[in-house]
Design an enzyme around this catalytic site. Structure first.
Site, PDB file in Angstrom:
ATOM      1  N   GLU A   1       1.547  -0.591  -4.852  1.00 39.43           N
ATOM      2  CA  GLU A   1       0.721   0.420  -5.371  1.00 39.43           C
ATOM      3  C   GLU A   1       1.204   1.728  -5.208  1.00 39.43           C
ATOM      4  O   GLU A   1       1.716   2.133  -4.091  1.00 39.43           O
ATOM      5  CB  GLU A   1      -0.581   0.545  -4.296  1.00 39.43           C
ATOM      6  CG  GLU A   1      -1.545   1.486  -4.685  1.00 39.43           C
ATOM      7  CD  GLU A   1      -2.168   2.156  -3.569  1.00 39.43           C
ATOM      8  OE1 GLU A   1      -3.266   2.811  -3.730  1.00 39.43           O
ATOM      9  OE2 GLU A   1      -1.795   2.454  -2.593  1.00 39.43           O
TER      10      GLU A   1
ATOM     11  N   ASP B   1       0.751  -1.267   0.129  1.00 40.02           N
ATOM     12  CA  ASP B   1      -0.116  -0.055   0.009  1.00 40.02           C
ATOM     13  C   ASP B   1       0.796   1.363  -0.074  1.00 40.02           C
ATOM     14  O   ASP B   1       1.957   1.432   0.782  1.00 40.02           O
ATOM     15  CB  ASP B   1      -0.990  -0.184   1.394  1.00 40.02           C
ATOM     16  CG  ASP B   1      -1.774   1.038   1.491  1.00 40.02           C
ATOM     17  OD1 ASP B   1      -2.586   1.177   0.645  1.00 40.02           O
ATOM     18  OD2 ASP B   1      -1.284   1.936   2.391  1.00 40.02           O
TER      19      ASP B   1
HETATM   20  C1  BGC Z   1      -5.270   2.771  -0.148  1.00 45.31           C
HETATM   21  C2  BGC Z   1      -6.362   3.755   0.367  1.00 45.31           C
HETATM   22  C3  BGC Z   1      -5.599   4.215   1.639  1.00 45.31           C
HETATM   23  C4  BGC Z   1      -4.343   4.805   1.710  1.00 45.31           C
HETATM   24  C5  BGC Z   1      -3.889   4.935   3.201  1.00 45.31           C
HETATM   25  C6  BGC Z   1      -4.064   3.641  -0.319  1.00 45.31           C
HETATM   26  O1  BGC Z   1      -3.491   3.945  -1.421  1.00 45.31           O
HETATM   27  O2  BGC Z   1      -5.580   2.158  -1.361  1.00 45.31           O
HETATM   28  O3  BGC Z   1      -7.435   2.881   0.415  1.00 45.31           O
HETATM   29  O4  BGC Z   1      -6.710   5.137   2.159  1.00 45.31           O
HETATM   30  O5  BGC Z   1      -3.613   3.872   1.045  1.00 45.31           O
HETATM   31  O6  BGC Z   1      -3.475   3.611   3.644  1.00 45.31           O
END
Ligand code: BGC
Length: 580
Positions: free
Chosen positions: A299, A226
């Site tokens: 991500e 993440d």
């Molecule tokens: C997740 C989000 C989240 C954020 C903080 C992101 O990129 O996909 O849903 O709010 O990270 O953890």
């Protein structure tokens, strides 16, 4: 008309070829179909209106039905749910809302039994402020004092204490929150209940690597990582201070994340090193456990040049799959075929040799495909997703064509929406794409036996649901299933790829492999009738092609044959043809 089309083709061709020499020796993930489950909204087994792990176990065979190889789950760990699980209070415990560790073990059993791998969400950037590490850090406990990023702040001339920098959090407002007990500010790139870990502390890095080890030893196939670009901030100077970030003058709202250029809080070089270190842990675990490769999907919404470095380089490996958000972030309902082609090429042409492409068209943070690009393009987008080379990633519900649900300001629960205003929340709230999965036309769409759901159901669930779509031959579901079968063809799995815009409206994808049938995918993105000539555009096509896949927008049927130099396409039609 035909001549014009041909002339256009000769000038408009932009062709890319991805070459894979040893075509069939790919690891499982390189051609996999991934599926994201947002657990709160997938299936509720206990009637509380919130999805859970038992619900996932109950419905895992559905993923098998639609040809999924692995599913990544948004966080199911212990959490006060300030950001619906992205605020983790214990990385190795399951939150009671989602069930127990025994439920998780049962899910792993089921996953092995039916052959759908489980991938977990790993949230390295921050914890919850209710995590034991943070509680101890607040108390200045010697072991944990430096687990987070602390600063006493600056004192102005009139004696007021202010945060150490002007940095703004992704969810709006200062990135710093004052803590009374520790008498210092702590940094949070997201919500104030999500304090950032201090990655300059080697103990933090090791503790987070242990989280990866814990879950892989329990049988998971890997992690979605993440918010990677946020892991590091610039290192403080010798006095322990940081510089302010420069303004973006096009954004007047000083509390808005976009008002600053994030040169000190995003994409720091150390972040890449961290990704490589996480990969090293995966490699070590591969060796320890054998079996298959454990993977990371990272991500990051960032520049493509940086994303390419996530893959690694000639001396080090990085993320197996750095999520490709090119199409997700940039395609608009008004994009023409050249734009589609350009976005696809951006990724394929930039990828370092020997790496694997991937395509993400939806997730729990973005508006759904049918809402973003138009419901008439749902099948077309799935056709594209499934016929491009490499891994495909589907967000739950996109395979049945679910669309966003409008949610009032009063009913908004997403912190990103709630921290804005009644005027702004619709642009920011992520609730609309997170509503419960529409299983059938019965009580609460089959999502729960309870009387409430944590977010409202879409009003269309009586007609748009999985059960009904199973019985309709041209439903989104059945198109998706056909695509999944086609993905097993060698040319689709291991073949080369040419992508081009035939004209402003028609995108064409050719998938081919020596000794195999060649596939031609055609998407007529807009409403104009089109006639195109693939034979002139692509070499080595047979005179006739056979329709392999048609949709409810087609007059032609599967099995029909057509001359490869004149193919008619109706409004928003997507078809797949094969050489004979
Ligand atoms: C997740 C989000 C989240 C954020 C903080 C992101 O990129 O996909 O849903 O709010 O990270 O953890």
């Amino acid at each position: 008309m035909r001549n014009l089309v041909e002339i256009y083709l000769y000038f408009a061709l932009i062709v890319v070829t991805t070459s894979d020499k040893k075509v069939t020796d790919k690891s499982w993930w390189q051609t996999a179909s991934f599926y994201q489950i947002y657990p709160r909204s997938f299936k509720d087994s206990d009637g509380d209106g919130i999805g859970d792990i038992k619900g996932i176990t109950q419905q895992l065979s559905y993923l098998k039905e639609i040809g999924i190889d692995a599913t990544w789950l948004s966080p199911v760990f212990k959490s006060p749910m300030a950001d619906f699980g992205y605020d983790v209070a214990d990385f190795t415990e399951i939150d009671p809302i989602f069930g127990t560790m025994a439920d998780f073990d049962e899910l792993m059993e089921k996953s092995k039994e039916i052959g759908v791998k489980i991938i977990l969400d790993f949230v390295p950037n921050h914890t919850s402020d209710e995590h034991e590490w943070f509680i101890k850090s607040v108390q200045n406990d010697t072991e944990y004092a430096d687990y987070y990023v602390w600063h006493p702040g600056k004192v102005t001339e009139n004696g007021t204490r202010i945060p150490p920098t002007n940095w703004i959090s992704v969810f709006r407002g200062s990135m710093w929150t004052w803590n009374e007990n520790r008498q210092a500010y702590y940094l949070h790139q997201f919500h104030y209940k999500q304090p950032d870990l201090n990655y300059y502390n080697p103990k933090v890095r090791e503790a987070m690597k242990d989280v990866l080890r814990f879950w892989v030893r329990k049988g998971v196939a890997g992690f979605r990582i993440d918010a990677v670009p946020h892991i590091y901030e610039v290192a403080p100077d010798s006095d322990g201070n940081w510089p302010d970030e420069p303004r973006n003058y096009w954004e007047n709202d000083l509390e808005d994340y976009n008002s600053l250029q994030h040169i000190y809080t995003k994409d720091q070089p150390e972040t890449l090193e961290m990704v490589y270190e996480f990969r090293e842990v995966m490699n070590e675990l591969d060796e320890e456990l054998g079996g298959y490769q454990h993977i990371i999907l990272s991500e990051a919404y960032t520049d493509i040049d940086i994303l390419m470095q996530y893959y690694g380089n000639t001396t080090v490996d990085g993320a197996h799959i750095p999520f490709n958000f090119e199409l997700l972030s940039n395609l608009k309902s008004w994009s023409d075929a050249n734009h589609y082609s350009q976005l696809i090429h951006n990724w394929l042409d930039s990828m370092p040799a020997g790496r694997t492409a991937n395509w993400v068209l939806g997730n729990h943070d973005q508006s759904r495909i049918g809402t973003r690009l138009g419901w008439e393009r749902i099948d077309m987008i799935n056709v594209m997703l499934k016929t491009l080379p490499g891994a495909s990633i589907t967000y739950q519900g996109e395979e049945i064509g679910m669309t966003d649900v409008w949610i009032s300001w009063e009913n908004t629960v997403d912190p990103q929406g709630c921290q804005s205003s009644m005027q702004e929340y619709e642009r920011l709230s992520r609730d609309p794409a997170r509503t419960p999965f529409q299983w059938n036309d019965e009580h609460q769409a089959g999502f729960t036996d309870g009387n409430t759901t944590w977010l409202p159901l879409h009003a269309n669930y009586k007609t748009l649901n999985l059960k009904r779509e199973r019985g309709i031959s041209f439903s989104h579901l059945n198109i998706y299933k056909q695509l999944q079968k086609l993905r097993r063809e060698k040319a689709m799995r291991y073949g080369e790829t040419d992508v081009m815009a035939f004209n402003r409206n028609v995108l064409a994808i050719k998938r081919y492999l020596s000794g195999e049938r060649t596939f031609i995918v055609l998407l007529n993105i807009n409403d104009d009738y089109e006639a195109v000539n693939p034979k002139a555009a692509f070499i080595d096509l047979t005179d006739k092609l056979e329709y392999i896949l048609t949709t409810d927008k087609s007059i032609r049927q599967k099995g029909d044959r057509v001359s490869s130099d004149y193919i008619e396409l109706l409004s928003k039609e997507a078809v797949i043809l094969a050489t004979i």
